[in-house]
Design a protein around this motif. Structure first.
Motif, mmCIF file in Angstrom:
data_model
loop_
_atom_site.group_PDB
_atom_site.id
_atom_site.type_symbol
_atom_site.label_atom_id
_atom_site.label_comp_id
_atom_site.label_asym_id
_atom_site.label_seq_id
_atom_site.Cartn_x
_atom_site.Cartn_y
_atom_site.Cartn_z
ATOM 1 N N PRO A 1 7.847 21.748 -5.727
ATOM 2 C CA PRO A 1 8.295 20.856 -6.788
ATOM 3 C C PRO A 1 7.933 19.667 -6.433
ATOM 4 C CG PRO A 1 10.287 21.513 -5.159
ATOM 5 C CD PRO A 1 8.892 22.237 -4.752
ATOM 6 N N ARG A 2 7.688 18.735 -7.489
ATOM 7 C CA ARG A 2 7.559 17.426 -7.410
ATOM 8 C C ARG A 2 8.738 16.422 -7.723
ATOM 9 N NH1 ARG A 2 2.027 17.324 -10.915
ATOM 10 N NH2 ARG A 2 0.803 18.303 -9.225
ATOM 11 N N LEU A 3 9.587 16.151 -6.663
ATOM 12 C CA LEU A 3 10.701 15.323 -6.945
ATOM 13 C C LEU A 3 10.603 13.945 -7.224
ATOM 14 C CD1 LEU A 3 12.357 16.544 -3.490
ATOM 15 C CD2 LEU A 3 12.730 17.447 -5.746
ATOM 16 N N ARG A 4 11.334 13.609 -8.313
ATOM 17 C CA ARG A 4 11.458 12.321 -8.928
ATOM 18 C C ARG A 4 12.792 11.744 -8.791
ATOM 19 N NH1 ARG A 4 7.906 14.738 -13.339
ATOM 20 N NH2 ARG A 4 5.827 13.437 -12.890
ATOM 21 N N GLY A 5 12.866 10.568 -8.585
ATOM 22 C CA GLY A 5 14.126 9.951 -8.403
ATOM 23 C C GLY A 5 13.899 8.325 -8.422
ATOM 24 N N SER A 6 15.209 7.774 -8.213
ATOM 25 C CA SER A 6 15.205 6.313 -8.624
ATOM 26 C C SER A 6 15.844 5.767 -7.054
ATOM 27 C CB SER A 6 15.893 5.736 -9.788
ATOM 28 O OG SER A 6 15.348 6.373 -10.971
ATOM 29 N N LEU A 7 15.518 4.749 -6.786
ATOM 30 C CA LEU A 7 16.125 4.044 -5.741
ATOM 31 C C LEU A 7 16.136 2.511 -5.691
ATOM 32 C CD1 LEU A 7 13.589 2.751 -3.503
ATOM 33 C CD2 LEU A 7 13.292 5.460 -3.477
ATOM 34 N N VAL A 8 17.100 2.088 -5.111
ATOM 35 C CA VAL A 8 17.137 0.240 -4.808
ATOM 36 C C VAL A 8 16.843 0.114 -3.654
ATOM 37 C CG1 VAL A 8 18.502 -1.380 -5.394
ATOM 38 C CG2 VAL A 8 18.872 0.346 -6.788
ATOM 39 N N ALA A 9 16.028 -1.176 -3.468
ATOM 40 C CA ALA A 9 15.453 -1.316 -2.030
ATOM 41 C C ALA A 9 15.497 -2.641 -2.100
ATOM 42 C CB ALA A 9 14.262 -0.862 -1.672
ATOM 43 N N ARG A 10 15.493 -3.540 -1.077
ATOM 44 C CA ARG A 10 15.467 -4.878 -0.612
ATOM 45 C C ARG A 10 14.212 -5.407 -1.292
ATOM 46 N NH1 ARG A 10 16.739 -2.530 4.017
ATOM 47 N NH2 ARG A 10 19.020 -2.737 4.533
ATOM 48 N N ALA A 11 14.291 -6.670 -1.919
ATOM 49 C CA ALA A 11 12.841 -7.087 -2.487
ATOM 50 C C ALA A 11 12.041 -7.422 -1.422
ATOM 51 C CB ALA A 11 13.200 -8.450 -2.982
ATOM 52 N N SER A 12 12.189 -7.668 0.052
ATOM 53 C CA SER A 12 11.281 -7.857 1.122
ATOM 54 C C SER A 12 10.883 -6.736 1.399
ATOM 55 C CB SER A 12 12.330 -8.700 2.319
ATOM 56 O OG SER A 12 13.117 -7.678 2.613
ATOM 57 N N VAL A 13 11.236 -5.546 1.145
ATOM 58 C CA VAL A 13 10.601 -4.317 1.746
ATOM 59 C C VAL A 13 9.905 -3.882 0.659
ATOM 60 C CG1 VAL A 13 11.072 -1.804 2.136
ATOM 61 C CG2 VAL A 13 12.650 -3.503 3.175
ATOM 62 N N ALA A 14 10.239 -3.960 -0.690
ATOM 63 C CA ALA A 14 9.389 -3.457 -1.660
ATOM 64 C C ALA A 14 8.271 -4.380 -2.328
ATOM 65 C CB ALA A 14 10.377 -3.182 -3.150
ATOM 66 N N GLN A 15 8.104 -5.613 -1.615
ATOM 67 C CA GLN A 15 7.215 -6.423 -2.256
ATOM 68 C C GLN A 15 5.930 -6.178 -1.922
ATOM 69 O OE1 GLN A 15 7.550 -10.194 0.226
ATOM 70 N NE2 GLN A 15 6.004 -11.232 -0.950
ATOM 71 N N GLY A 16 4.939 -6.247 -3.032
ATOM 72 C CA GLY A 16 3.879 -5.792 -3.044
ATOM 73 C C GLY A 16 3.384 -4.239 -3.466
ATOM 74 N N LEU A 17 4.671 -3.610 -3.753
ATOM 75 C CA LEU A 17 4.510 -2.324 -4.246
ATOM 76 C C LEU A 17 4.378 -2.398 -5.824
ATOM 77 C CD1 LEU A 17 7.152 -0.307 -2.569
ATOM 78 C CD2 LEU A 17 4.930 -0.016 -2.135
ATOM 79 N N ALA A 18 3.416 -1.517 -6.363
ATOM 80 C CA ALA A 18 2.813 -1.620 -7.635
ATOM 81 C C ALA A 18 2.646 -0.123 -8.141
ATOM 82 C CB ALA A 18 1.530 -2.478 -7.847
ATOM 83 N N PRO A 19 2.542 0.182 -9.536
ATOM 84 C CA PRO A 19 2.609 1.751 -9.795
ATOM 85 C C PRO A 19 1.290 2.016 -9.224
ATOM 86 C CG PRO A 19 3.144 0.317 -11.424
ATOM 87 C CD PRO A 19 2.922 -0.733 -10.596
ATOM 88 N N GLY A 20 1.333 3.354 -8.374
ATOM 89 C CA GLY A 20 0.152 3.893 -7.902
ATOM 90 C C GLY A 20 0.116 3.633 -6.181
ATOM 91 N N SER A 21 1.013 2.623 -5.818
ATOM 92 C CA SER A 21 0.961 2.317 -4.305
ATOM 93 C C SER A 21 1.758 3.678 -3.557
ATOM 94 C CB SER A 21 1.900 1.150 -4.105
ATOM 95 O OG SER A 21 1.441 0.103 -4.902
ATOM 96 N N LEU A 22 1.384 3.929 -2.390
ATOM 97 C CA LEU A 22 1.919 4.927 -1.570
ATOM 98 C C LEU A 22 2.842 4.279 -0.663
ATOM 99 C CD1 LEU A 22 -1.194 7.131 -0.936
ATOM 100 C CD2 LEU A 22 0.552 7.398 -2.718
ATOM 101 N N PHE A 23 3.764 4.989 -0.196
ATOM 102 C CA PHE A 23 4.688 4.415 0.665
ATOM 103 C C PHE A 23 5.387 5.847 1.481
ATOM 104 C CE2 PHE A 23 7.199 4.705 -2.916
ATOM 105 C CZ PHE A 23 8.548 5.273 -2.524
ATOM 106 N N TYR A 24 5.826 5.528 2.756
ATOM 107 C CA TYR A 24 6.406 6.736 3.408
ATOM 108 C C TYR A 24 8.164 6.238 3.281
ATOM 109 C CZ TYR A 24 2.452 8.528 5.754
ATOM 110 O OH TYR A 24 1.016 8.939 5.685
ATOM 111 N N LEU A 25 8.857 7.499 2.895
ATOM 112 C CA LEU A 25 10.131 7.080 2.592
ATOM 113 C C LEU A 25 11.015 7.986 3.759
ATOM 114 C CD1 LEU A 25 12.594 6.555 0.740
ATOM 115 C CD2 LEU A 25 12.317 8.600 -0.348
ATOM 116 N N THR A 26 11.908 7.122 4.227
ATOM 117 C CA THR A 26 12.799 7.621 5.424
ATOM 118 C C THR A 26 14.115 7.450 4.891
ATOM 119 O OG1 THR A 26 11.301 7.395 6.922
ATOM 120 C CG2 THR A 26 13.463 7.504 7.621
#
Length: 126
Positions: free
Chosen positions: A86-111
């Motif tokens: 399955p391809r899980l989709r979801g939403s999350l809210v993060a601190r701006a300092s952590v999400a800075q620089g993320l754009a559509p298509g960016s990859l990140f590791y989620l813990t």
């Protein structure tokens, strides 16, 4: 592009049944040069997905440019393996300092320990 570690500050959720969009059988139709360029097909099955879903969910790929059975098998196996999970989709809210620089298509590791997620590779969709 390098994936970066990412820790959300709010709980995650996903919508819908994650197994509803998966497939456990992939049929690749191809032009077989060993049979004088007659259309042929190969089938790849994912038994683990079938055990979870309980029914055959098949998809057919038309690949007339493939002329070798070995390449058709590799294509069917790769496609089925990708679409059996399955391809899980979801939403999350993060601190701006952590999400800075993320754009559509960016990859990140989620813990996220509360959901049992550790270093799950994710892609930003929007």
């Amino acid at each position: 592009m390098v994936a970066r570690p990412f820790i959300p500050c709010s709980p995650l959720y996903s919508t819908g049944d994650p197994w509803a969009e998966t497939f456990n059988q992939t049929v690749v139709k191809f032009t077989d040069r060993a049979k004088d360029l007659i259309e042929d097909s190969v089938t790849w099955n994912d038994r683990a997905n079938f055990a979870i879903v309980g029914a055959t969910k098949s998809q057919t790929l038309e690949m007339p440019w493939v002329t070798r059975q070995q390449l058709a098998w590799k294509s069917a196996a790769a496609h089925c393996k990708q679409n059996a999970l399955p391809r899980l989709r979801g939403s999350l809210v993060a601190r701006a300092s952590v999400a800075q620089g993320l754009a559509p298509g960016s990859l990140f590791y989620l813990t996220f320990a509360a959901s049992g997620l550790a270093n799950v590779l994710c892609r930003v969709e929007a």
